[in-house]
Design a protein around this motif. Structure first.
Motif, PDB file in Angstrom:
ATOM      1  N   ARG A   1      -3.160 -13.766   4.617  1.00 49.96           N
ATOM      2  CA  ARG A   1      -3.304 -14.526   5.871  1.00 49.96           C
ATOM      3  C   ARG A   1      -2.871 -14.355   7.303  1.00 49.96           C
ATOM      4  O   ARG A   1      -2.862 -15.005   8.096  1.00 49.96           O
ATOM      5  N   SER A   2      -2.283 -12.996   7.325  1.00 48.61           N
ATOM      6  CA  SER A   2      -1.869 -12.761   8.674  1.00 48.61           C
ATOM      7  C   SER A   2      -1.784 -11.117   8.796  1.00 48.61           C
ATOM      8  O   SER A   2      -1.800 -10.299   7.841  1.00 48.61           O
ATOM      9  N   VAL A   3      -1.881 -10.834  10.035  1.00 46.52           N
ATOM     10  CA  VAL A   3      -2.061  -9.185  10.315  1.00 46.52           C
ATOM     11  C   VAL A   3      -0.485  -8.564   9.977  1.00 46.52           C
ATOM     12  O   VAL A   3      -0.571  -7.480   9.337  1.00 46.52           O
ATOM     13  N   ARG A   4       0.342  -9.376  10.243  1.00 43.82           N
ATOM     14  CA  ARG A   4       1.742  -8.961   9.974  1.00 43.82           C
ATOM     15  C   ARG A   4       1.935  -8.754   8.422  1.00 43.82           C
ATOM     16  O   ARG A   4       2.774  -7.484   8.067  1.00 43.82           O
ATOM     17  N   ASP A   5       1.328  -9.537   7.440  1.00 43.23           N
ATOM     18  CA  ASP A   5       1.540  -9.390   6.195  1.00 43.23           C
ATOM     19  C   ASP A   5       0.705  -8.124   5.734  1.00 43.23           C
ATOM     20  O   ASP A   5       1.203  -7.255   4.852  1.00 43.23           O
ATOM     21  N   THR A   6      -0.445  -7.832   6.439  1.00 44.43           N
ATOM     22  CA  THR A   6      -1.309  -6.577   6.096  1.00 44.43           C
ATOM     23  C   THR A   6      -0.444  -5.383   6.615  1.00 44.43           C
ATOM     24  O   THR A   6      -0.430  -4.541   5.734  1.00 44.43           O
ATOM     25  N   ALA A   7       0.048  -5.447   7.556  1.00 42.83           N
ATOM     26  CA  ALA A   7       0.875  -4.348   8.079  1.00 42.83           C
ATOM     27  C   ALA A   7       1.837  -4.153   7.373  1.00 42.83           C
ATOM     28  O   ALA A   7       2.362  -3.003   6.766  1.00 42.83           O
ATOM     29  N   ALA A   8       2.714  -5.141   6.688  1.00 41.35           N
ATOM     30  CA  ALA A   8       3.918  -5.167   5.749  1.00 41.35           C
ATOM     31  C   ALA A   8       3.621  -4.448   4.452  1.00 41.35           C
ATOM     32  O   ALA A   8       4.217  -3.485   3.923  1.00 41.35           O
ATOM     33  N   PHE A   9       2.389  -4.897   4.050  1.00 42.52           N
ATOM     34  CA  PHE A   9       1.926  -4.418   2.714  1.00 42.52           C
ATOM     35  C   PHE A   9       1.635  -2.815   2.937  1.00 42.52           C
ATOM     36  O   PHE A   9       1.699  -2.060   1.849  1.00 42.52           O
ATOM     37  N   LEU A  10       0.796  -2.404   3.838  1.00 42.90           N
ATOM     38  CA  LEU A  10       0.439  -1.053   3.883  1.00 42.90           C
ATOM     39  C   LEU A  10       1.599  -0.120   4.201  1.00 42.90           C
ATOM     40  O   LEU A  10       1.551   0.886   3.499  1.00 42.90           O
ATOM     41  N   ALA A  11       2.589  -0.663   4.908  1.00 46.18           N
ATOM     42  CA  ALA A  11       3.987   0.172   5.087  1.00 46.18           C
ATOM     43  C   ALA A  11       4.788   0.174   3.494  1.00 46.18           C
ATOM     44  O   ALA A  11       5.399   1.253   3.213  1.00 46.18           O
ATOM     45  N   ALA A  12       4.609  -0.956   2.750  1.00 44.15           N
ATOM     46  CA  ALA A  12       5.405  -0.817   1.515  1.00 44.15           C
ATOM     47  C   ALA A  12       4.588   0.284   0.673  1.00 44.15           C
ATOM     48  O   ALA A  12       5.280   0.984  -0.072  1.00 44.15           O
ATOM     49  N   ALA A  13       3.290   0.148   0.604  1.00 38.73           N
ATOM     50  CA  ALA A  13       2.452   0.802  -0.387  1.00 38.73           C
ATOM     51  C   ALA A  13       2.760   2.391   0.151  1.00 38.73           C
ATOM     52  O   ALA A  13       2.726   3.198  -0.804  1.00 38.73           O
ATOM     53  N   GLU A  14       2.770   2.688   1.367  1.00 36.95           N
ATOM     54  CA  GLU A  14       3.273   4.009   1.956  1.00 36.95           C
ATOM     55  C   GLU A  14       4.405   4.541   1.721  1.00 36.95           C
ATOM     56  O   GLU A  14       4.631   5.592   1.281  1.00 36.95           O
ATOM     57  N   GLN A  15       5.443   3.610   1.556  1.00 44.55           N
ATOM     58  CA  GLN A  15       6.655   3.873   1.160  1.00 44.55           C
ATOM     59  C   GLN A  15       6.769   4.231  -0.394  1.00 44.55           C
ATOM     60  O   GLN A  15       7.518   5.471  -0.976  1.00 44.55           O
ATOM     61  N   ALA A  16       5.772   3.713  -1.187  1.00 45.58           N
ATOM     62  CA  ALA A  16       5.813   3.956  -2.806  1.00 45.58           C
ATOM     63  C   ALA A  16       4.918   5.355  -2.939  1.00 45.58           C
ATOM     64  O   ALA A  16       5.569   5.916  -3.981  1.00 45.58           O
ATOM     65  N   ARG A  17       3.934   5.569  -2.189  1.00 43.52           N
ATOM     66  CA  ARG A  17       3.227   6.895  -2.084  1.00 43.52           C
ATOM     67  C   ARG A  17       2.732   7.181  -0.669  1.00 43.52           C
ATOM     68  O   ARG A  17       1.991   6.557  -0.239  1.00 43.52           O
TER      69      ARG A  17
END
Length: 478
Positions: A235-251
């Motif tokens: 529901r927010s740009v910052r959430d999409t950014a947070a998810f992308l950063a978290a997924a990148e941290q995982a792989r």
């Protein structure tokens, strides 16, 4: 609202009341980033968030029909035990075309009844490594082929803004539940627009990452052209950014520049190409054109340089993409017994899948030429836009969200495929060439109370640029 509220009062413009799950509970009105701050401060626990999300899903899903499989108690137990990761404690859902250990993968089809999976898919491992709490799986149209989550033999997924309308597809179940406020984020994937389309229909942020940014999709990696990439709707740009950063941290994607955590607008002013009508020749309707034009005006006011753009694209691209779509339907029918369920019955595939398959079988011999043209056309169009502009602004879809039934698989195939071609006219090129694109809510809703999405497309690996511009546009809407 009280704990029993699941909708708001009717809109002033006469549209029916949206179906909303927001209430005075542990989730409140917070997005992912807000919930993480409250978790860190000890104001709420992961278990409380999981319980609240489960109750919200129960409250609204009778009207939205978005859940495929619920594992609420298992999710709550997992949250109670604790998880590790940058998004630990956030409740979420997985789309039902992605393997999750212990749950069946139904792919939206009545042609199979698979048993529980024995392992996670590669992307599922990346997704769960962020620490989120999975509460179940969401519905999609058969094999993700349709741009609306509708079925021949079951209730459709309904748009929470107006339940007479489509929630989009193919990640319609995920989008409906995030838009309603049942969960703040949910898994989605995109093989021709299936993250961006439901995001546009439901007023969400939907980023299709660059090909290779996420762990390889099990379906996509076996295709002649890998058009499928996984992600999430929020529901927010910052959430999409947070998810992308978290997924990148995982792989970490070895062949792409890292994105990192994007936390606000960038300083660089950009060259923006304004693409109002589809390069395939489809003319955009007035409401969608107005949303994109208004967004262009906002970008100009922010100091970006915007100019109208006509993307050069082989006139055969649309026809070739439909042929490729048919190849996917043929492969789904041919491999169903092996990959899904030994009792798979392709005669029970829905009208869209059968029509695509039959169309492909009439012209299967053109496959090598179709593949060559698709690759070449997409690459040439991408290279032209990338040389001219930092981002391209366009509609997500050529017209506003249709009523349920317009894209039903029960519609005769010749009419249905024509409707789909004149609706899904902007998104597929990013899938063929692999470039990133993001759907954002436009500046106004339709008279029926529905959002209108706009899309930003970027260069390979430049999700950061898209997110920075998205932050600016989000802030401009208040």
């Amino acid at each position: 609202m009280t704990a029993a509220d699941t909708s708001v009062s009717p809109a002033e413009d006469g549209a029916p009341a949206p179906v909303l799950a927001f209430r005075d509970d542990a989730l409140g009105a917070d997005d992912v980033v807000g919930l993480l701050a409250r978790l860190k401060a000890g104001e709420v626990s992961a278990e409380e968030l999981a319980r609240a999300a489960a109750e919200r899903i129960r409250a609204v899903d009778g009207r939205l029909n978005a859940m495929q499989t619920a594992v609420f108690e298992a999710g709550i137990a997992s949250a109670r035990a604790g998880t590790r990761g940058p998004l630990a404690g956030i409740p979420t859902l997985v789309k039902d075309n992605t393997t999750y250990a212990g749950l069946p993968t139904g792919n939206g089809t009545a042609a199979a009844a698979p048993g529980p999976a024995t392992r996670h898919a590669p992307f599922t491992r990346q997704f769960t490594a962020t620490g989120m709490t999975v509460l179940g799986k969401t519905r999609l149209p058969e094999f993700g082929f349709n741009a609306s989550t509708e079925f021949e033999d079951a209730e459709p997924v309904r748009n929470p803004w107006n339940t007479a309308f489509s929630a989009g597809g193919s990640s319609g179940g995920s989008a409906a539940l995030v838009a309603a406020g049942a969960v703040p984020i949910a898994h989605a994937n995109d093989g021709g627009g299936s993250i961006r389309i439901p995001a546009a229909c439901c007023g969400l942020v939907g980023l299709k990452p660059t090909r290779g940014r996420m762990a390889a999709n099990e379906t996509g990696r076996g295709l002649p052209i890998d058009v499928v990439v996984d992600g999430a709707v929020t529901r927010s740009v910052r959430d999409t950014a947070a998810f992308l950063a978290a997924a990148e941290q995982a792989r970490r994607a070895a062949k792409l520049p890292p994105v990192g955590r994007v936390e606000g607008p960038g300083e660089r002013r950009l060259r923006v190409g304004l693409l109002l009508d589809s390069p395939t020749g489809t003319v955009t309707d007035d409401a969608t054109r107005a949303a994109v034009t208004a967004t262009a005006t906002v970008l100009e006011g922010l100091g970006h340089r915007v100019e109208e753009y006509r993307m050069p694209l082989d006139a055969r691209f649309e026809e070739d993409f439909v042929t490729y779509w048919g190849l996917l339907a043929f492969l789904a029918g041919a491999t169903g017994k092996l990959l899904m369920d030994r009792r798979f019955d392709r005669r029970r595939m829905d009208g869209l899948s059968r029509g695509l398959r039959e169309r492909y079988l009439r012209q299967w011999h053109t496959t090598p030429a179709v593949l060559r043209r698709l690759r070449r056309a997409a690459r040439e169009a991408y290279e032209d836009s990338a040389a001219r502009y930092d981002v391209v602004l366009s509609p997500v879809l050529a017209h506003t969200t249709p009523r349920l039934g317009h894209l039903s698989p029960s519609v005769p195939f010749p009419e249905l495929i024509t409707r789909l071609r004149t609706y899904v006219a902007f998104t597929p090129i990013n899938n063929v060439c692999g470039s990133p694109a993001i759907s954002l809510p436009g500046p106004a809703r339709t008279p029926d109370g529905l959002p209108v999405g706009v899309m930003l497309s970027g260069r390979d690996g430049e999700e950061r640029t898209l997110l920075e511009v998205a932050y600016e546009l989000e802030a401009s809407r208040g």
